[in-house]
Design a protein around this motif. Structure first.
Motif, PDB file in Angstrom:
ATOM      1  N   GLY A   1       0.826  -1.207   0.000  1.00  0.00           N
ATOM      2  CA  GLY A   1       0.000   0.000   0.000  1.00  0.00           C
ATOM      3  C   GLY A   1       0.859   1.255   0.000  1.00  0.00           C
ATOM      4  O   GLY A   1       0.542   2.239  -0.670  1.00  0.00           O
ATOM      5  N   ALA A   2       1.953   1.231   0.721  1.00  0.00           N
ATOM      6  CA  ALA A   2       2.854   2.387   0.770  1.00  0.00           C
ATOM      7  C   ALA A   2       3.604   2.534  -0.546  1.00  0.00           C
ATOM      8  O   ALA A   2       3.645   3.616  -1.134  1.00  0.00           O
ATOM      9  CB  ALA A   2       3.842   2.228   1.927  1.00  0.00           C
ATOM     10  N   VAL A   3       4.182   1.442  -1.011  1.00  0.00           N
ATOM     11  CA  VAL A   3       4.999   1.502  -2.225  1.00  0.00           C
ATOM     12  C   VAL A   3       4.153   1.938  -3.427  1.00  0.00           C
ATOM     13  O   VAL A   3       4.544   2.809  -4.205  1.00  0.00           O
ATOM     14  CB  VAL A   3       5.670   0.141  -2.481  1.00  0.00           C
ATOM     15  N   ARG A   4       2.957   1.365  -3.564  1.00  0.00           N
ATOM     16  CA  ARG A   4       2.112   1.694  -4.719  1.00  0.00           C
ATOM     17  C   ARG A   4       1.592   3.114  -4.689  1.00  0.00           C
ATOM     18  O   ARG A   4       1.177   3.653  -5.703  1.00  0.00           O
ATOM     19  CB  ARG A   4       0.908   0.750  -4.777  1.00  0.00           C
ATOM     20  N   ASN A   5       1.551   3.719  -3.518  1.00  0.00           N
ATOM     21  CA  ASN A   5       1.042   5.084  -3.412  1.00  0.00           C
ATOM     22  C   ASN A   5       2.151   6.098  -3.161  1.00  0.00           C
ATOM     23  O   ASN A   5       1.897   7.218  -2.728  1.00  0.00           O
ATOM     24  CB  ASN A   5      -0.021   5.146  -2.309  1.00  0.00           C
ATOM     25  N   ASN A   6       3.367   5.679  -3.427  1.00  0.00           N
ATOM     26  CA  ASN A   6       4.527   6.566  -3.290  1.00  0.00           C
ATOM     27  C   ASN A   6       4.675   7.183  -1.910  1.00  0.00           C
ATOM     28  O   ASN A   6       5.088   8.329  -1.778  1.00  0.00           O
ATOM     29  CB  ASN A   6       4.476   7.677  -4.349  1.00  0.00           C
ATOM     30  N   VAL A   7       4.316   6.418  -0.899  1.00  0.00           N
ATOM     31  CA  VAL A   7       4.560   6.885   0.467  1.00  0.00           C
ATOM     32  C   VAL A   7       6.038   6.627   0.759  1.00  0.00           C
ATOM     33  O   VAL A   7       6.493   5.487   0.663  1.00  0.00           O
ATOM     34  CB  VAL A   7       3.691   6.119   1.483  1.00  0.00           C
ATOM     35  N   PRO A   8       6.803   7.675   1.063  1.00  0.00           N
ATOM     36  CA  PRO A   8       8.229   7.461   1.310  1.00  0.00           C
ATOM     37  C   PRO A   8       8.466   6.847   2.689  1.00  0.00           C
ATOM     38  O   PRO A   8       7.609   6.920   3.569  1.00  0.00           O
ATOM     39  CB  PRO A   8       8.808   8.882   1.251  1.00  0.00           C
ATOM     40  N   GLY A   9       9.602   6.210   2.864  1.00  0.00           N
ATOM     41  CA  GLY A   9       9.978   5.742   4.195  1.00  0.00           C
ATOM     42  C   GLY A   9       9.898   4.244   4.387  1.00  0.00           C
ATOM     43  O   GLY A   9      10.262   3.727   5.442  1.00  0.00           O
ATOM     44  N   ILE A  10       9.396   3.534   3.366  1.00  0.00           N
ATOM     45  CA  ILE A  10       9.399   2.079   3.428  1.00  0.00           C
ATOM     46  C   ILE A  10      10.200   1.598   2.230  1.00  0.00           C
ATOM     47  O   ILE A  10       9.802   1.814   1.092  1.00  0.00           O
ATOM     48  CB  ILE A  10       7.961   1.505   3.414  1.00  0.00           C
ATOM     49  N   ASP A  11      11.355   1.002   2.478  1.00  0.00           N
ATOM     50  CA  ASP A  11      12.237   0.624   1.370  1.00  0.00           C
ATOM     51  C   ASP A  11      11.834  -0.716   0.759  1.00  0.00           C
ATOM     52  O   ASP A  11      11.854  -0.884  -0.449  1.00  0.00           O
ATOM     53  CB  ASP A  11      13.692   0.562   1.846  1.00  0.00           C
ATOM     54  N   ALA A  12      11.495  -1.674   1.622  1.00  0.00           N
ATOM     55  CA  ALA A  12      11.029  -2.985   1.143  1.00  0.00           C
ATOM     56  C   ALA A  12      11.995  -3.610   0.149  1.00  0.00           C
ATOM     57  O   ALA A  12      11.601  -4.042  -0.934  1.00  0.00           O
ATOM     58  CB  ALA A  12       9.624  -2.868   0.556  1.00  0.00           C
ATOM     59  N   ASP A  13      13.267  -3.667   0.517  1.00  0.00           N
ATOM     60  CA  ASP A  13      14.305  -4.187  -0.371  1.00  0.00           C
ATOM     61  C   ASP A  13      14.028  -5.602  -0.883  1.00  0.00           C
ATOM     62  O   ASP A  13      14.398  -5.935  -2.008  1.00  0.00           O
ATOM     63  CB  ASP A  13      15.669  -4.170   0.336  1.00  0.00           C
ATOM     64  N   CYS A  14      13.404  -6.426  -0.065  1.00  0.00           N
ATOM     65  CA  CYS A  14      13.215  -7.821  -0.491  1.00  0.00           C
ATOM     66  C   CYS A  14      11.895  -8.026  -1.226  1.00  0.00           C
ATOM     67  O   CYS A  14      11.588  -9.136  -1.659  1.00  0.00           O
ATOM     68  CB  CYS A  14      13.308  -8.770   0.705  1.00  0.00           C
ATOM     69  N   GLY A  15      11.106  -6.973  -1.343  1.00  0.00           N
ATOM     70  CA  GLY A  15       9.865  -7.085  -2.099  1.00  0.00           C
ATOM     71  C   GLY A  15       8.745  -7.807  -1.379  1.00  0.00           C
ATOM     72  O   GLY A  15       7.788  -8.238  -2.001  1.00  0.00           O
ATOM     73  N   GLY A  16       8.896  -7.951  -0.075  1.00  0.00           N
ATOM     74  CA  GLY A  16       7.785  -8.516   0.697  1.00  0.00           C
ATOM     75  C   GLY A  16       7.978  -9.951   1.131  1.00  0.00           C
ATOM     76  O   GLY A  16       7.026 -10.612   1.531  1.00  0.00           O
ATOM     77  N   ALA A  17       9.205 -10.428   1.078  1.00  0.00           N
ATOM     78  CA  ALA A  17       9.463 -11.826   1.408  1.00  0.00           C
ATOM     79  C   ALA A  17       9.828 -12.049   2.873  1.00  0.00           C
ATOM     80  O   ALA A  17      10.265 -13.134   3.242  1.00  0.00           O
ATOM     81  CB  ALA A  17      10.569 -12.367   0.514  1.00  0.00           C
ATOM     82  N   CYS A  18       9.673 -11.011   3.686  1.00  0.00           N
ATOM     83  CA  CYS A  18      10.038 -11.102   5.107  1.00  0.00           C
ATOM     84  C   CYS A  18      11.518 -11.446   5.251  1.00  0.00           C
ATOM     85  O   CYS A  18      11.917 -12.266   6.068  1.00  0.00           O
ATOM     86  CB  CYS A  18       9.189 -12.147   5.832  1.00  0.00           C
ATOM     87  N   ALA A  19      12.347 -10.836   4.413  1.00  0.00           N
ATOM     88  CA  ALA A  19      13.767 -11.172   4.417  1.00  0.00           C
ATOM     89  C   ALA A  19      14.693  -9.962   4.430  1.00  0.00           C
ATOM     90  O   ALA A  19      15.868 -10.080   4.146  1.00  0.00           O
ATOM     91  CB  ALA A  19      14.080 -12.045   3.202  1.00  0.00           C
ATOM     92  N   CYS A  20      14.152  -8.767   4.749  1.00  0.00           N
ATOM     93  CA  CYS A  20      15.060  -7.611   4.704  1.00  0.00           C
ATOM     94  C   CYS A  20      14.888  -6.664   5.893  1.00  0.00           C
ATOM     95  O   CYS A  20      15.808  -5.952   6.249  1.00  0.00           O
ATOM     96  CB  CYS A  20      14.860  -6.825   3.408  1.00  0.00           C
ATOM     97  N   ALA A  21      13.709  -6.621   6.477  1.00  0.00           N
ATOM     98  CA  ALA A  21      13.424  -5.727   7.612  1.00  0.00           C
ATOM     99  C   ALA A  21      13.500  -4.245   7.264  1.00  0.00           C
ATOM    100  O   ALA A  21      13.627  -3.408   8.145  1.00  0.00           O
ATOM    101  CB  ALA A  21      14.317  -6.047   8.809  1.00  0.00           C
ATOM    102  N   THR A  22      13.426  -3.884   5.975  1.00  0.00           N
ATOM    103  CA  THR A  22      13.414  -2.463   5.623  1.00  0.00           C
ATOM    104  C   THR A  22      11.993  -1.964   5.350  1.00  0.00           C
ATOM    105  O   THR A  22      11.793  -0.960   4.680  1.00  0.00           O
ATOM    106  CB  THR A  22      14.308  -2.148   4.402  1.00  0.00           C
ATOM    107  N   CYS A  23      11.029  -2.696   5.868  1.00  0.00           N
ATOM    108  CA  CYS A  23       9.635  -2.248   5.768  1.00  0.00           C
ATOM    109  C   CYS A  23       9.070  -2.088   7.182  1.00  0.00           C
ATOM    110  O   CYS A  23       7.878  -2.181   7.405  1.00  0.00           O
ATOM    111  CB  CYS A  23       8.807  -3.241   4.964  1.00  0.00           C
ATOM    112  N   HIS A  24       9.988  -1.811   8.109  1.00  0.00           N
ATOM    113  CA  HIS A  24       9.650  -1.665   9.532  1.00  0.00           C
ATOM    114  C   HIS A  24       8.667  -0.512   9.773  1.00  0.00           C
ATOM    115  O   HIS A  24       8.869   0.583   9.251  1.00  0.00           O
ATOM    116  CB  HIS A  24      10.979  -1.409  10.276  1.00  0.00           C
ATOM    117  N   VAL A  25       7.611  -0.779  10.523  1.00  0.00           N
ATOM    118  CA  VAL A  25       6.675   0.276  10.932  1.00  0.00           C
ATOM    119  C   VAL A  25       6.300   0.064  12.397  1.00  0.00           C
ATOM    120  O   VAL A  25       6.509  -1.013  12.962  1.00  0.00           O
ATOM    121  CB  VAL A  25       5.359   0.274  10.102  1.00  0.00           C
TER     122      VAL A  25
END
Ligand code: FES
Length: 105
Positions: free
Chosen positions: A26-50
């Motif tokens: 939801g953040a990535v598709r709406n250009n909300v900054p601050g969530i990197d999501a390096d692994c693309g949602g595989a629970c393998a990067c921790a850069t989508c921390h909220v």
């Protein structure tokens, strides 16, 4: 469902996220900054921390064991920390509020 993302500096982004998508998507598709999501949602990067707003913690559910172990790689983890790719948006989460950390590691 309506999801409010609050950046670390207080800027708010209120967006409509389709049920079934993750809070991260939801953040990535709406250009909300601050969530990197390096692994693309595989629970393998921790850069989508909220941080899940206290009022929503129960509804958002608990982190799985895998998510907990990934969260160890995030900075400034709090009891309400979650990986946003692991929170599935549904009608029950309409109104959800999440806050973004100062930076993703
Ligand atoms: Fe990588 Fe969530 S996007 S852990």
């Amino acid at each position: 469902a309506r999801v409010t993302y609050i950046e670390h500096d207080g800027r708010e982004h209120v967006v409509e996220v389709k049920p079934g998508l993750s809070v991260m998507e939801g953040a990535v598709r709406n250009n909300v900054p601050g969530i990197d999501a390096d692994c693309g949602g595989a629970c393998a990067c921790a850069t989508c921390h909220v941080y899940v707003d206290e009022a929503w913690r129960e509804k958002a559910g608990k982190a799985s064991a895998m998510e907990e172990s990934m969260l160890d790689f995030a900075e400034a983890v709090e009891p309400n920390s979650r990986l946003s790719c692991q929170i599935r948006v549904s009608d029950a989460l309409d109104g959800l509020i999440v806050r973004l950390p100062a930076n993703q590691h």
